[in-house]
Design a protein around this motif. Structure first.
Motif, PDB file in Angstrom:
ATOM      1  N   PRO A   2       0.812  -1.279   0.118  1.00 50.56           N
ATOM      2  CA  PRO A   2       0.008  -0.101  -0.067  1.00 50.56           C
ATOM      3  C   PRO A   2       0.768   1.229   0.116  1.00 50.56           C
ATOM      4  O   PRO A   2       1.057   1.686   0.801  1.00 50.56           O
ATOM      5  CB  PRO A   2      -0.701  -0.173   1.357  1.00 50.56           C
ATOM      6  CG  PRO A   2      -0.223  -0.992   2.111  1.00 50.56           C
ATOM      7  CD  PRO A   2       0.831  -1.753   1.288  1.00 50.56           C
ATOM      8  N   TRP A   3       1.087   1.836  -1.205  1.00 47.34           N
ATOM      9  CA  TRP A   3       1.956   3.151  -1.191  1.00 47.34           C
ATOM     10  C   TRP A   3       1.031   4.217  -1.286  1.00 47.34           C
ATOM     11  O   TRP A   3       1.616   5.303  -1.600  1.00 47.34           O
ATOM     12  CB  TRP A   3       2.939   2.959  -2.463  1.00 47.34           C
ATOM     13  CG  TRP A   3       3.928   1.879  -2.322  1.00 47.34           C
ATOM     14  CD1 TRP A   3       3.968   0.642  -3.101  1.00 47.34           C
ATOM     15  CD2 TRP A   3       4.996   1.724  -1.214  1.00 47.34           C
ATOM     16  NE1 TRP A   3       5.061  -0.025  -2.599  1.00 47.34           N
ATOM     17  CE2 TRP A   3       5.590   0.482  -1.532  1.00 47.34           C
ATOM     18  CE3 TRP A   3       5.005   2.448  -0.171  1.00 47.34           C
ATOM     19  CZ2 TRP A   3       6.776   0.145  -0.594  1.00 47.34           C
ATOM     20  CZ3 TRP A   3       6.264   2.134   0.681  1.00 47.34           C
ATOM     21  CH2 TRP A   3       6.980   0.980   0.252  1.00 47.34           C
ATOM     22  N   SER A   4      -0.217   4.085  -0.956  1.00 46.75           N
ATOM     23  CA  SER A   4      -0.978   5.214  -0.582  1.00 46.75           C
ATOM     24  C   SER A   4      -0.936   5.902   0.608  1.00 46.75           C
ATOM     25  O   SER A   4      -0.094   5.956   1.274  1.00 46.75           O
ATOM     26  CB  SER A   4      -2.340   4.850  -1.259  1.00 46.75           C
ATOM     27  OG  SER A   4      -2.762   4.018  -0.271  1.00 46.75           O
ATOM     28  N   ARG A   5      -1.866   6.503   0.854  1.00 49.23           N
ATOM     29  CA  ARG A   5      -1.915   6.922   2.358  1.00 49.23           C
ATOM     30  C   ARG A   5      -1.844   5.744   3.454  1.00 49.23           C
ATOM     31  O   ARG A   5      -1.238   6.062   4.612  1.00 49.23           O
ATOM     32  CB  ARG A   5      -3.617   7.667   2.612  1.00 49.23           C
ATOM     33  CG  ARG A   5      -3.804   8.193   4.102  1.00 49.23           C
ATOM     34  CD  ARG A   5      -4.852   9.291   3.930  1.00 49.23           C
ATOM     35  NE  ARG A   5      -5.345   9.425   5.417  1.00 49.23           N
ATOM     36  CZ  ARG A   5      -4.892  10.273   6.193  1.00 49.23           C
ATOM     37  NH1 ARG A   5      -3.869  10.987   5.527  1.00 49.23           N
ATOM     38  NH2 ARG A   5      -5.133  10.586   7.169  1.00 49.23           N
ATOM     39  N   THR A   6      -2.565   4.863   3.108  1.00 51.59           N
ATOM     40  CA  THR A   6      -2.384   3.639   4.087  1.00 51.59           C
ATOM     41  C   THR A   6      -0.874   3.342   4.241  1.00 51.59           C
ATOM     42  O   THR A   6      -0.442   3.049   5.454  1.00 51.59           O
ATOM     43  CB  THR A   6      -3.009   2.518   3.447  1.00 51.59           C
ATOM     44  OG1 THR A   6      -4.436   2.546   2.957  1.00 51.59           O
ATOM     45  CG2 THR A   6      -2.964   1.121   4.448  1.00 51.59           C
ATOM     46  N   GLY A   7      -0.073   3.374   2.922  1.00 49.59           N
ATOM     47  CA  GLY A   7       1.238   2.985   3.642  1.00 49.59           C
ATOM     48  C   GLY A   7       1.863   3.981   4.243  1.00 49.59           C
ATOM     49  O   GLY A   7       2.975   3.499   5.142  1.00 49.59           O
ATOM     50  N   ILE A   8       1.793   5.341   4.041  1.00 50.57           N
ATOM     51  CA  ILE A   8       2.289   6.112   4.932  1.00 50.57           C
ATOM     52  C   ILE A   8       1.929   6.131   6.528  1.00 50.57           C
ATOM     53  O   ILE A   8       2.643   6.259   7.308  1.00 50.57           O
ATOM     54  CB  ILE A   8       1.871   7.679   4.350  1.00 50.57           C
ATOM     55  CG1 ILE A   8       2.600   7.880   2.986  1.00 50.57           C
ATOM     56  CG2 ILE A   8       2.270   8.819   5.223  1.00 50.57           C
ATOM     57  CD1 ILE A   8       1.766   9.051   2.214  1.00 50.57           C
ATOM     58  N   GLU A   9       0.687   5.889   6.508  1.00 49.57           N
ATOM     59  CA  GLU A   9       0.225   5.512   7.805  1.00 49.57           C
ATOM     60  C   GLU A   9       0.886   4.355   8.690  1.00 49.57           C
ATOM     61  O   GLU A   9       1.295   4.284   9.918  1.00 49.57           O
ATOM     62  CB  GLU A   9      -1.288   5.510   7.819  1.00 49.57           C
ATOM     63  CG  GLU A   9      -1.935   6.412   7.529  1.00 49.57           C
ATOM     64  CD  GLU A   9      -1.925   7.850   8.659  1.00 49.57           C
ATOM     65  OE1 GLU A   9      -1.567   7.495   9.753  1.00 49.57           O
ATOM     66  OE2 GLU A   9      -1.982   8.827   8.042  1.00 49.57           O
ATOM     67  N   LEU A  10       1.330   3.581   7.746  1.00 51.18           N
ATOM     68  CA  LEU A  10       1.794   2.344   8.455  1.00 51.18           C
ATOM     69  C   LEU A  10       3.108   2.559   8.683  1.00 51.18           C
ATOM     70  O   LEU A  10       3.842   2.548   9.827  1.00 51.18           O
ATOM     71  CB  LEU A  10       1.739   0.879   7.189  1.00 51.18           C
ATOM     72  CG  LEU A  10       0.693   0.438   7.257  1.00 51.18           C
ATOM     73  CD1 LEU A  10       0.933  -0.437   5.942  1.00 51.18           C
ATOM     74  CD2 LEU A  10       0.437  -0.301   8.556  1.00 51.18           C
ATOM     75  N   VAL A  11       4.049   3.348   7.801  1.00 52.30           N
ATOM     76  CA  VAL A  11       5.248   4.077   8.292  1.00 52.30           C
ATOM     77  C   VAL A  11       5.273   4.978   9.513  1.00 52.30           C
ATOM     78  O   VAL A  11       6.105   4.655  10.363  1.00 52.30           O
ATOM     79  CB  VAL A  11       5.912   4.965   7.081  1.00 52.30           C
ATOM     80  CG1 VAL A  11       7.106   5.329   7.675  1.00 52.30           C
ATOM     81  CG2 VAL A  11       6.267   3.828   6.014  1.00 52.30           C
ATOM     82  N   VAL A  51       0.079   6.187  22.410  1.00 50.70           N
ATOM     83  CA  VAL A  51      -1.096   5.617  22.135  1.00 50.70           C
ATOM     84  C   VAL A  51      -1.954   6.837  21.590  1.00 50.70           C
ATOM     85  O   VAL A  51      -2.829   6.804  20.661  1.00 50.70           O
ATOM     86  CB  VAL A  51      -2.022   5.030  23.369  1.00 50.70           C
ATOM     87  CG1 VAL A  51      -3.352   5.035  23.341  1.00 50.70           C
ATOM     88  CG2 VAL A  51      -1.102   3.866  23.704  1.00 50.70           C
ATOM     89  N   GLY A  52      -1.730   7.927  22.174  1.00 50.46           N
ATOM     90  CA  GLY A  52      -2.540   9.246  21.860  1.00 50.46           C
ATOM     91  C   GLY A  52      -2.196   9.562  20.332  1.00 50.46           C
ATOM     92  O   GLY A  52      -2.980   9.896  19.283  1.00 50.46           O
ATOM     93  N   THR A  53      -0.852   9.411  19.884  1.00 55.56           N
ATOM     94  CA  THR A  53      -0.549   9.735  18.298  1.00 55.56           C
ATOM     95  C   THR A  53      -1.110   8.736  17.496  1.00 55.56           C
ATOM     96  O   THR A  53      -1.697   8.955  16.296  1.00 55.56           O
ATOM     97  CB  THR A  53       1.088   9.658  18.110  1.00 55.56           C
ATOM     98  OG1 THR A  53       1.733  10.726  19.020  1.00 55.56           O
ATOM     99  CG2 THR A  53       1.422   9.909  16.562  1.00 55.56           C
ATOM    100  N   LEU A  54      -0.994   7.352  17.756  1.00 60.41           N
ATOM    101  CA  LEU A  54      -1.853   6.303  16.850  1.00 60.41           C
ATOM    102  C   LEU A  54      -3.277   6.608  16.922  1.00 60.41           C
ATOM    103  O   LEU A  54      -3.835   6.436  15.926  1.00 60.41           O
ATOM    104  CB  LEU A  54      -1.437   4.864  17.569  1.00 60.41           C
ATOM    105  CG  LEU A  54       0.157   4.491  17.314  1.00 60.41           C
ATOM    106  CD1 LEU A  54       0.308   3.368  18.114  1.00 60.41           C
ATOM    107  CD2 LEU A  54       0.520   4.580  15.936  1.00 60.41           C
ATOM    108  N   CYS A  55      -3.883   6.878  17.776  1.00 64.42           N
ATOM    109  CA  CYS A  55      -5.418   7.109  17.991  1.00 64.42           C
ATOM    110  C   CYS A  55      -5.603   8.227  17.064  1.00 64.42           C
ATOM    111  O   CYS A  55      -6.642   8.215  16.429  1.00 64.42           O
ATOM    112  CB  CYS A  55      -5.859   7.568  19.348  1.00 64.42           C
ATOM    113  SG  CYS A  55      -5.998   5.975  20.572  1.00 64.42           S
TER     114      CYS A  55
END
Length: 150
Positions: free
Chosen positions: A67-76, A102-106
């Motif tokens: 997923p090199w879209s927004r999902t890929g960025i969120e995984l990184v 946890v705050g940043t991930l939420c």
């Protein structure tokens, strides 16, 4: 293309072996070795990771585009947050580093920032209290060490 799953599976096997080896390096608990010691849970996780990785190598998903879209960025972003969490755990302490992680991930998952960090703070405090008082396992307080009760 099965290349992605197999590559990821190989990398995860390397991680599982390293994690398992690290677990065996944990010192024996005071009073001698026990059937269930500090290495038990990490070893179990490394076995599960290794078996899951082998499955990915043997039976890769036929449609597994990375997923090199927004999902890929969120995984990184999630991986970076977890690495920073591990690095900040001792200096900041469990409560503050958990609040930030946890705050940043939420927040990255769509929660409002104030609500996300309140969730992180509540998580950090509750887990800290459970570990310290119910399980009698000390977690680092870091910069909040002035709150330590003797």
């Amino acid at each position: 293309m099965t290349y992605n799953d197999r590559t990821f599976g190989i990398l995860m096997i390397v991680l599982a072996v390293a994690y398992g080896w690290g677990a065996t390096q944990l010192p024996a608990p005071f009073g001698g070795s026990e059937a269930v010691g500090p290495e038990t849970f990490p070893l179990l996780l490394s076995v599960v990771l290794g078996l899951s990785s082998l499955y990915m190598i043997v039976r890769p998903d036929p449609d597994n585009a990375w997923p090199w879209s927004r999902t890929g960025i969120e995984l990184v972003v999630a991986v970076v947050v977890l690495i920073l969490y591990a690095m900040l755990l001792q200096p900041l302490g469990f409560i503050l580093s958990t609040t930030l992680a946890v705050g940043t991930l939420c927040w990255r998952m769509g929660s409002a920032p104030v609500r996300a960090y309140l969730t992180g703070a509540a998580s950090g405090v509750v887990v800290f209290l459970v570990f310290n008082f119910a399980l009698d396992l000390a977690l680092p307080l870091g910069v909040l060490s002035f709150l330590e009760v003797s």
